[in-house]
Design a protein around this motif. Structure first.
Motif, PDB file in Angstrom:
ATOM      1  N   THR A  91      20.448  -8.321   4.836  1.00 16.85           N
ATOM      2  CA  THR A  91      21.555  -8.672   5.761  1.00 16.85           C
ATOM      3  C   THR A  91      21.029  -8.837   7.135  1.00 16.85           C
ATOM      4  O   THR A  91      20.080  -8.570   7.624  1.00 16.85           O
TER       5      THR A  91
ATOM      6  N   SER B 251      19.307  -1.268   9.868  1.00 15.23           N
ATOM      7  CA  SER B 251      19.850  -2.389   9.178  1.00 15.23           C
ATOM      8  C   SER B 251      18.889  -2.244   7.854  1.00 15.23           C
ATOM      9  O   SER B 251      17.662  -1.606   7.804  1.00 15.23           O
ATOM     10  N   GLN B 252      19.193  -3.172   7.000  1.00 19.41           N
ATOM     11  CA  GLN B 252      18.560  -3.418   5.660  1.00 19.41           C
ATOM     12  C   GLN B 252      17.558  -4.698   5.877  1.00 19.41           C
ATOM     13  O   GLN B 252      18.165  -5.738   5.772  1.00 19.41           O
ATOM     14  N   ARG B 253      16.459  -4.779   5.940  1.00 13.74           N
ATOM     15  CA  ARG B 253      15.600  -5.655   6.234  1.00 13.74           C
ATOM     16  C   ARG B 253      15.488  -6.853   5.210  1.00 13.74           C
ATOM     17  O   ARG B 253      15.392  -6.539   4.124  1.00 13.74           O
ATOM     18  N   SER B 254      15.971  -7.854   5.622  1.00 12.96           N
ATOM     19  CA  SER B 254      15.749  -9.152   4.553  1.00 12.96           C
ATOM     20  C   SER B 254      16.821  -9.011   3.781  1.00 12.96           C
ATOM     21  O   SER B 254      16.883 -10.006   3.059  1.00 12.96           O
TER      22      SER B 254
ATOM     23  N   THR C  26      22.872  -7.828   9.736  1.00 13.40           N
ATOM     24  CA  THR C  26      23.740  -6.856  10.547  1.00 13.40           C
ATOM     25  C   THR C  26      23.057  -5.289  10.830  1.00 13.40           C
ATOM     26  O   THR C  26      22.371  -5.045  10.043  1.00 13.40           O
TER      27      THR C  26
END
Lengths: 113, 111
Positions: A99, A94-97, A101
Motif C-alpha cells: 500500500t 505502513s505495509q511495504r509494497s 499509505t
C-alpha cells in the motif's frame, strides 16, 4: 483502538538530558518511520525500519538512535538534548509494497529548555 | 535534493468560497500524495496520484497532477470549517517508501 500510538504526548526537558519517545502500531505493518516537524510545520523523514532492519537514515545527528525491538514498536532515543531538537516528532507505519499509505501517530511535542 | 514548494503559505477564506492551493517540485514526482494535518494530530493521506494529467475527486476536493508530473493543485469547492488544516503535498519514492514533504499551506475557513 488507536492504530499508531506514541508516548509521551508532551515532553519538556533540560538541555543535555537524554530522553526516549515510544511508538507502537497495531496495524500489523512491517515498516515504521520517524519524522520531525519543526516550528514552521516542515515535516522531514528521519528514519525508517522494515522488519527491524534500518532502511532510511537521513542526515540526523548521532545523538538520535532509533531502536526497533519488534515489528510493532519503534522507539527514538535522543542523547544530550539541544535547543534545536525542540519539535514535534511523528511516528508512522505502513505495509511495504502492499500500500502507498503511511499512517501517522498523534505526535510527541518535545520542548528543550 | 528534491524541493517541494507549496503556495500560498497561508490562506484564510470565508465558508462557502472556493480555493486552490499549489505544489511545485524541483524534479519529477515518483508519485504525488496530498495530506491534511489538523492541529495536534498527524497527517492523514487524502489521495495518491501517479499518472501525469490525472485528476482525482474526493467529495468537494479535486486533485490535479500536471502533465509533466512536476506540479499539482488541490481545489476545494464550497469550503467548510472542517476543511481547516495544514495541507501537505509529498513525493513518495516507491523504492524505499521515503516521503518528501512540501512546505505546506495552512488553510483557515472562517464560519
Amino acid at each position: 483502538d488507536t492504530a499508531v500510538s506514541q508516548t509521551p504526548k508532551y515532553l519538556v526537558t533540560q538541555m543535555g538530558n537524554d530522553k526516549s519517545i515510544k511508538c507502537e502500531q497495531n496495524l500489523g505493518h512491517d515498516t515504521m518511520y520517524w519524522y520531525k516537524q519543526d516550528s514552521k510545520k516542515f515535516l522531514k523523514i528521519m528514519f525508517s525500519y522494515n522488519n527491524k532492519e534500518l532502511i532510511i537514515n537521513e542526515t540526523v545527528p548521532n545523538r538520535f538512535s532509533p531502536k526497533s525491538p519488534d515489528k510493532a514498536h519503534l522507539n527514538l532515543h535522543i542523547n544530550s538534548l539541544e535547543l534545536g531538537d525542540s519539535a514535534v516528532y511523528f511516528c508512522a507505519s505502513s505495509q511495504r509494497s502492499k500500500t502507498d499509505t503511511q499512517y501517522f501517530g498523534p505526535g510527541t511535542r518535545l520542548t528543550v529548555l | 535534493t528534491q524541493l517541494l514548494e507549496q503556495s500560498p503559505q497561508f490562506l484564510s477564506i470565508q465558508e462557502g468560497e472556493n480555493l486552490t492551493v499549489y505544489c511545485n517540485s524541483s524534479s519529477v514526482f515518483s508519485s504525488l500524495q496530498w495530506y491534511r494535518q489538523e492541529p495536534g494530530e498527524g497527517p492523514v493521506l487524502l489521495v495518491t496520484v501517479v499518472t501525469g494529467g490525472e485528476v482525482k475527486k474526493l467529495k468537494r476536493l479535486t486533485f490535479q497532477f500536471g502533465d509533466a508530473r512536476k506540479d499539482s493543485s488541490l481545489h476545494i469547492t464550497a469550503a467548510q470549517p472542517g476543511d481547516t488544516g495544514l495541507y501537505l503535498c509529498a513525493d513518495l519514492n516507491f523504492g524505499n517508501e521515503k516521503l518528501t514533504f512540501g512546505t505546506g499551506t495552512r488553510l483557515t475557513i472562517i464560519p
